[in-house]
Structures are given as structure tokens and as C-alpha cells.
Design a protein around this motif. Structure first.
Motif, short mmCIF file in Angstrom:
data_model
loop_
_atom_site.label_atom_id
_atom_site.label_comp_id
_atom_site.label_asym_id
_atom_site.label_seq_id
_atom_site.Cartn_x
_atom_site.Cartn_y
_atom_site.Cartn_z
N PHE A 18 -5.24 -7.20 19.60
CA PHE A 18 -4.42 -8.00 20.51
C PHE A 18 -2.97 -7.95 20.04
O PHE A 18 -2.65 -8.33 18.91
CB PHE A 18 -4.93 -9.45 20.54
N GLU A 19 -2.08 -7.47 20.91
CA GLU A 19 -0.67 -7.33 20.55
C GLU A 19 0.23 -8.26 21.33
O GLU A 19 1.45 -8.25 21.14
CB GLU A 19 -0.23 -5.88 20.72
N GLY A 20 -0.33 -9.05 22.21
CA GLY A 20 0.45 -10.07 22.90
C GLY A 20 1.25 -9.59 24.08
O GLY A 20 2.15 -10.30 24.56
N TYR A 21 0.95 -8.37 24.58
CA TYR A 21 1.62 -7.90 25.78
C TYR A 21 1.32 -8.85 26.95
O TYR A 21 0.29 -9.53 26.97
CB TYR A 21 1.17 -6.49 26.17
N ALA A 22 2.21 -8.84 27.94
CA ALA A 22 2.03 -9.75 29.08
C ALA A 22 0.68 -9.53 29.76
O ALA A 22 -0.03 -10.49 30.09
CB ALA A 22 3.17 -9.55 30.08
N LYS A 23 0.29 -8.25 29.94
CA LYS A 23 -0.98 -7.98 30.59
C LYS A 23 -2.17 -8.41 29.73
O LYS A 23 -3.19 -8.85 30.25
CB LYS A 23 -1.09 -6.48 30.92
N GLN A 24 -2.04 -8.28 28.41
CA GLN A 24 -3.10 -8.75 27.52
C GLN A 24 -3.22 -10.28 27.60
O GLN A 24 -4.32 -10.82 27.59
CB GLN A 24 -2.84 -8.30 26.10
#
Length: 425
Positions: free
Chosen positions: A363-369
Motif C-alpha cells: 500500500f503506497e497511499g495513491y488516491a486510487k488505492q
């Protein structure tokens, strides 16, 4: 009076220990607490070491000198370090008075030495062998070794070709096959001779046609095949199967798994959420919302953050799912507009009544994630916990920000907890 007796007993015990230390039983190792362990425990420790290292323990102290000869033997034979050279094996097994735990023989590059194991295995030292590890053995030698070690509990066979032979392992519990060739009709015969088999690990098993599996005892199957190749595994009857693991199933692979009868299957995955990459059958039909697997409790999927609706449609196949692990991968994929979209009027059963834990890996915290994870925050009604495995440490401020983006205050399950864990990849 009682206290005086206890004190005297303690002093006597301490004095006895001191006499043993001064007499040389433990030499000058007053702080060597390992040497005070019983012989049986020390023997088990030695048996877990490579052969050469186990033999070297005799120089530690007089306390250890006799242990290697009586400890369970872990014999690794190879012409390459750190294995024992074949020329030394006969002497080792003639001088070793204890039982044998494991025998490993890798024939790679030693054709002239590959006949020697047939003379070693009948020896008294290897009579009660528990583990067998064979690699690069030609079919006649492989058949002979398997016949000689019929009472083993664990077997690993690598880079070998199976030929028709009578195989009988009444006590074998774990079988690992790596890069082996076996005919489609011989594979069922191999398993039928394993009367107590619980775990089967298959990596790059080359079989003509599909691999068919029947086993009344097996509980775990790990199935891995060559990159980019087509593979088919048919589980015809496995009444005790609990885990079906498909590690390293890649995007370009084509894997068909047919589960005709596995009434206790509970754990599955991980596989990519890509149409036609893994075909999962139950009976004669594909698993679907109308041909669901109610026994499944744990599922692992590999997905991009673009594939939320594809994941949700898969969840309809498993109405009693309790734990979901989503492994985000970095490959960018098309959005899943062509997937049937989630309709709140037709809720997903596991989200309503069963799903208690979700783990998001990479989990990298991108908006889509975040959008992907937020769906479960807002719709999983009996959720106990969501774990986020992240690469970099999250400060308290970053965690608070993610909580806000995830709309934690509006979560469907008031019992749900959220944990961010730093993982080294």
C-alpha cells in the motif's frame, strides 16, 4: 525447618553443579547454559546442522565429544561444498551409532558416483531415515532410492524423471517435487502410494496432459509452474484439503484449476485479478456467484488499484469469506468500466455477514488505492480490522490524514480497527 531444608538442597545442587564444572564435564564453560541441556535436546540441535558442522561440535568441549556419534544424522552428500564428498560417506555411516534423520544426495555432475547410494541406504545407520532429498538422479537410481527409503516422513525430489515403478510410502506426510517429469497416468499412482500424505508442493512439474489429483489425506497443495506456460490441475477428490496455494502465478500465465470435490477447502490464492488468467472450476462449471464456494474462508488476490469492481465480483463467489488479502502490484491496467459495477441493491454476502479482516499489501497511499480501501471501510459491516502494509514509516500525522481520506468516522463496522505496518520489501 522447611526453609532450612530447601536452602540446604539448593546449596547441595549448586555444589554438585560446581563439581561438574570443575571436573571438566563442561570445561571452563561456566556460562555455557546450552551445554547443561539434556543429551536428547543437544542431539536434536546437532541433527539440524549440516553434516560437517555437526561433526565439528565435538571440539566445543568434553561434554560434546560423544554427542555427534549418537545424535540423529543429517547426511548431506555432494561433490560441491558444503556437502560431504561421496568418498567419506561409508566411513561416516560405519562410525555413527545414532539414528538417521535426513539423507540428501545431489548427483549433478557426478555420474560415476550415482550408483553408490544403493549400497549406503541398507546400512543400519540409515535404517530409520525420516527425510530424503534427491536431485539429478537417473530413473533406475531414483526408483531404487525410493524403494529403500519407504518409511520416510518427508521427501524432496528435484530435477528427476519418474518412470513406472511400484511406489509405497505408508508414512510420508510431506512431498515436494521440483522440476520433475512424470507421465499423467503415473502421477495418480504416485499419490495413491502415499497413504498419509498431508502436504504436496509442486514446482514446474512437467506432465503430459493435465495433473489429476486424488488423496483422502492431503490438506495442503502448493502449485507453481513455469513462467508463461499453460498448466491444468484437476482436484478430483480431496475430502480433507484445506489450503490451495498458487504462488508466483504471473500475469502472462494461463492456469486452469478444476476443483471437482474438495468439501473443506478454506484457503485459496494468491492469483491475479485478470480475466482468463486463472480459471477456477467447481464440479463441471466455473466458480461464479451462482456456483459459489461457501467453504472458502481466506482469499488472496493480486490486483491494481484500478480493479476494485473485478475484485468485488470475485467476492461474490465466496459468500462466507472471513479474510481477504489484496496485494497491490505496480503494473498499470485499464480501468474496469467493462466489469459489472457494484449495486448497493444487490449487496455482496460476505461484506454483509462474514468478512472480518482485510490486509492491503504494498500500500503506497495513491488516491486510487485509498479509494479502493475506502470501499471496504464503508461497506464491510462486520469488519474487525484492516491492516495496511507500507514501505515507509507513517508518522501520527500521516496516519491521521489517511484516516480522514478513508472516512474512518463513517465506517460500516463500529468495531473496525486500522493498523499501518512498515514492511521491508
Amino acid at each position: 525447618m522447611q526453609n532450612n531444608k530447601e536452602a540446604a538442597g539448593a546449596a547441595e545442587s549448586h555444589g554438585t553443579a560446581g563439581k561438574r564444572a570443575r571436573s571438566g564435564d563442561c570445561d571452563d564453560t561456566a556460562n555455557d547454559f546450552i551445554s547443561w541441556l539434556p543429551d536428547a535436546v543437544l542431539g536434536t540441535i546437532i541433527s539440524l546442522l549440516p553434516t560437517k558442522d555437526g561433526g565439528r561440535t565435538r571440539v566445543l568441549s568434553r561434554r560434546w565429544r560423544h554427542l555427534w556419534r549418537s545424535a540423529p544424522l543429517n547426511l548431506e552428500v555432494s561433490i560441491r561444498p558444503p556437502g560431504v564428498p561421496p568418498s567419506a560417506v561409508s566411513q561416516i555411516i560405519s562410525q555413527h551409532h545414532g539414528p538417521a534423520r535426513r539423507f540428501s544426495f545431489h548427483c549433478h555432475g557426478a555420474d560415476d558416483l550415482c550408483a553408490q547410494p544403493e549400497s549406503w541406504l541398507p546400512s543400519r545407520a540409515l535404517a530409520n531415515l525420516q527425510e530424503l532429498d534427491i536431485a539429478y538422479a537417473k530413473p533406475p537410481l531414483l526408483a531404487s532410492l525410493l524403494r529403500s527409503a519407504s518409511n520416510i516422513l518427508v521427501a524432496k525430489i528435484s530435477h528427476c524423471d519418474f518412470k513406472p515403478a511400484m511406489i509405497n510410502f505408508p508414512f510420508l506426510k510431506k512431498l515436494s517435487l521440483f522440476c520433475v517429469s512424470i507421465s499423467a497416468d503415473l502421477f495418480p499412482r504416485l499419490l495413491s502410494g502415499c497413504h498419509a500424505l498431508e502436504s504436496l508442493y509442486m514446482t514446474n512439474v512437467r506432465a503430459v496432459g493435465c495433473i489429476r489429483l486424488r488423496s483422502p489425506t492431503i490438506r495442503t497443495i502448493i502449485f507453481r509452474h513455469s513462467y508463461g506456460e499453460t498448466a491444468e490441475l484437476i482436484i478430483e477428490d480431496a475430502p480433507r484439503l484445506v489450503r490451495l496455494l498458487v504462488p508466483y502465478c504471473e500475469r502472462k500465465d494461463s492456469v486452469t484449476i478444476r476443483v471437482i470435490r474438495a468439501p473443506n477447502l478454506q484457503i485459496l490464492g494468491p492469483f491475479f485479478v485478470v480475466v482468463s488468467k486463472l480459471l477456477l472450476y467447481q464440479g463441471v462449471s466455473l466458480v461464479s456467484s451462482t456456483n459459489s464456494m461457501p467453504t472458502l474462508k481466506v482469499l488472496a488476490l493480486k490486483s491494481s488499484e484500478q480493479k476494485l469492481h473485478a475484485v468485488l465480483n470475485i467476492l461474490r463467489w465466496f459468500p462466507c469469506l472471513e479474510k481477504l488479502c489484496v496485494i497491490f502490484h505496480t503494473n498499470r491496467e485499464m480501468n474496469d468500466e467493462n466489469e459489472p459495477q457494484y449495486d448497493p441493491l444487490h449487496p455482496i454476502e460476505c461484506l454483509e455477514t462474514h468478512l472480518k479482516k482485510v490486509v492491503f499489501k504494498s500500500f503506497e497511499g495513491y488516491a486510487k488505492q485509498v479509494d479502493f480501501a475506502r470501499f471496504f471501510v464503508l461497506n464491510a459491516k462486520v469488519l474487525d480490522k484492516i491492516e495496511f502494509e507500507v514501505k515507509n514509516h507513517y508518522s501520527s500525522g500521516t496516519v491521521a490524514s489517511k484516516h480522514k481520506l478513508l472516512q474512518v468516522e463513517n465506517r460500516a463496522s463500529r468495531e473496525a480497527r486500522f493498523e499501518f505496518r512498515t514492511i521491508s520489501y
